[in-house]
Write a protein that holds these residues in place. Structure first.
Motif, PDB file in Angstrom:
ATOM      1  N   ILE A 155      -3.456  -0.482 -11.376  1.00 35.99           N
ATOM      2  CA  ILE A 155      -4.748  -1.166 -10.618  1.00 35.99           C
ATOM      3  C   ILE A 155      -5.610  -0.260  -9.947  1.00 35.99           C
ATOM      4  O   ILE A 155      -5.030   0.829  -9.515  1.00 35.99           O
ATOM      5  CB  ILE A 155      -4.004  -2.237  -9.476  1.00 35.99           C
ATOM      6  N   THR A 158      -5.973  -3.246 -14.288  1.00 35.93           N
ATOM      7  CA  THR A 158      -6.648  -4.368 -13.495  1.00 35.93           C
ATOM      8  C   THR A 158      -7.710  -3.648 -12.756  1.00 35.93           C
ATOM      9  O   THR A 158      -7.432  -2.622 -12.084  1.00 35.93           O
ATOM     10  CB  THR A 158      -5.535  -5.149 -12.695  1.00 35.93           C
ATOM     11  N   PHE A 207       2.198  -3.448 -10.021  1.00 36.88           N
ATOM     12  CA  PHE A 207       1.739  -2.631 -10.807  1.00 36.88           C
ATOM     13  C   PHE A 207       2.555  -1.146 -10.772  1.00 36.88           C
ATOM     14  O   PHE A 207       2.872  -0.954  -9.735  1.00 36.88           O
ATOM     15  CB  PHE A 207       0.184  -2.126 -10.457  1.00 36.88           C
ATOM     16  N   SER A 222      -1.135   2.644  -8.520  1.00 36.10           N
ATOM     17  CA  SER A 222      -2.477   2.140  -7.836  1.00 36.10           C
ATOM     18  C   SER A 222      -3.129   3.350  -7.723  1.00 36.10           C
ATOM     19  O   SER A 222      -2.846   4.390  -7.208  1.00 36.10           O
ATOM     20  CB  SER A 222      -2.272   1.605  -6.549  1.00 36.10           C
TER      21      SER A 222
END
Ligand code: SAM
Length: 263
Positions: A53, A74, A109, A112
């Motif tokens: 992410i 994402t 995730f 990050s």
């Protein structure tokens, strides 16, 4: 009391010009390819990284190349305009239009990332706690926080920087000063259309709260360990408060197999 929030237009209605702004502020063109290589080097230190992410990832500067490298990425940003720009260039990108301080995503995730000081737009401790709690809870293995090294900045200053793309010459006059631990920056943007030579002037401003490594470690808590503290987008460049352009902290979950990735 909550600090007054200034929404910089460069992340909002001017997000189309974000890449120009970034080039001008960093004083280098398209440095994102070097940054993506750096992120790939970090991810190579773990066998686990498949999902990422990008927190405050704007128009997908890092997220889009990472998709192209095969990661499931994402992009979370509070700017709808930035997310729409990203989606136009990369349909595989997953988008989340949320704010760090009201983050409500129930998904894990492997890594990050939070690049180019995105986390410094959180001005209040309560908002930061919420954000770092989310990062700790929903990241499986590695976290990267990248911010400007503010120790090199004079307490108040102004400068000029420039960038250009195919259509525009872009001049920026920046003025900044510290008020306690907040960095206030005002900008005057001059856009010069290369074809018509028409000029447009736009004012902008932002406020940021940078964190020391000690504060970041405190927010991340005991389950996370700093495995690299770097001064630029290079695993060999250790952070040096006096000279480094950036402060990049790489955290790894303690329960994961421990590796020191700073060589
Ligand atoms: C300086 S840009 C960094 C963009 C990108 N990470 C990069 O490396 O160029 C900061 C980004 O963070 C986003 N942002 C700032 N505050 C935010 C918040 N509270 N919640 C979510 N996104 C935020 C902005 O919309 C903007 O896209």
């Amino acid at each position: 009391m909550k600090s007054t929030l200034i929404e910089p237009r460069i992340h909002d209605d001017l997000a189309e010009f974000y890449t120009l702004w970034r080039d001008a502020c960093l004083g280098k063109k398209a440095s994102e390819s070097e940054e993506v290589k750096f992120l790939l080097d970090i991810f190579a230190s773990s066998s686990k990284i498949k999902t990422i992410i990008d927190l405050g990832g704007s128009a997908g500067i890092h997220a889009i190349p990472l998709v192209k490298h095969g990661f499931d990425v994402t992009l979370l940003d509070k700017s709808k305009i930035a997310l729409n720009i990203a989606k136009r260039s990369c349909s595989q990108l997953k988008l989340v239009n949320e704010s760090f301080e009201a983050i409500n995503l129930n998904q894990n995730f492997d890594s990050s990332i939070c690049m180019m000081s995105s986390h410094t737009y959180l001005l209040d401790n309560i908002d930061r706690e919420l954000f770092y709690d989310w990062v700790k809870k929903y990241t499986n293995d590695l976290v990267v926080f990248d911010q400007l090294n503010i120790h090199r900045l004079p307490k108040s200053y102004s400068d000029n920087c420039q960038a250009e793309d195919r259509h525009f010459l872009f001049n920026v006059l920046r003025e900044w000063h510290f008020e306690e631990d907040l960095l206030h920056t005002s900008f005057v943007y001059e856009f010069i259309d290369k074809a018509s030579e028409a000029t447009k002037i736009i004012n902008d401003a932002q406020v940021q709260r940078f964190l020391s490594i000690e504060e970041l470690i405190k927010y991340m808590g005991k389950q996370w360990r700093v495995v690299a503290l770097l001064g630029d987008f290079n695993l060999k460049q250790a952070f040096d408060q006096e000279n480094s352009p950036r402060m990049i902290a790489v955290f790894k979950r303690v329960s994961s197999k421990q590796t020191q990735i700073l060589t």
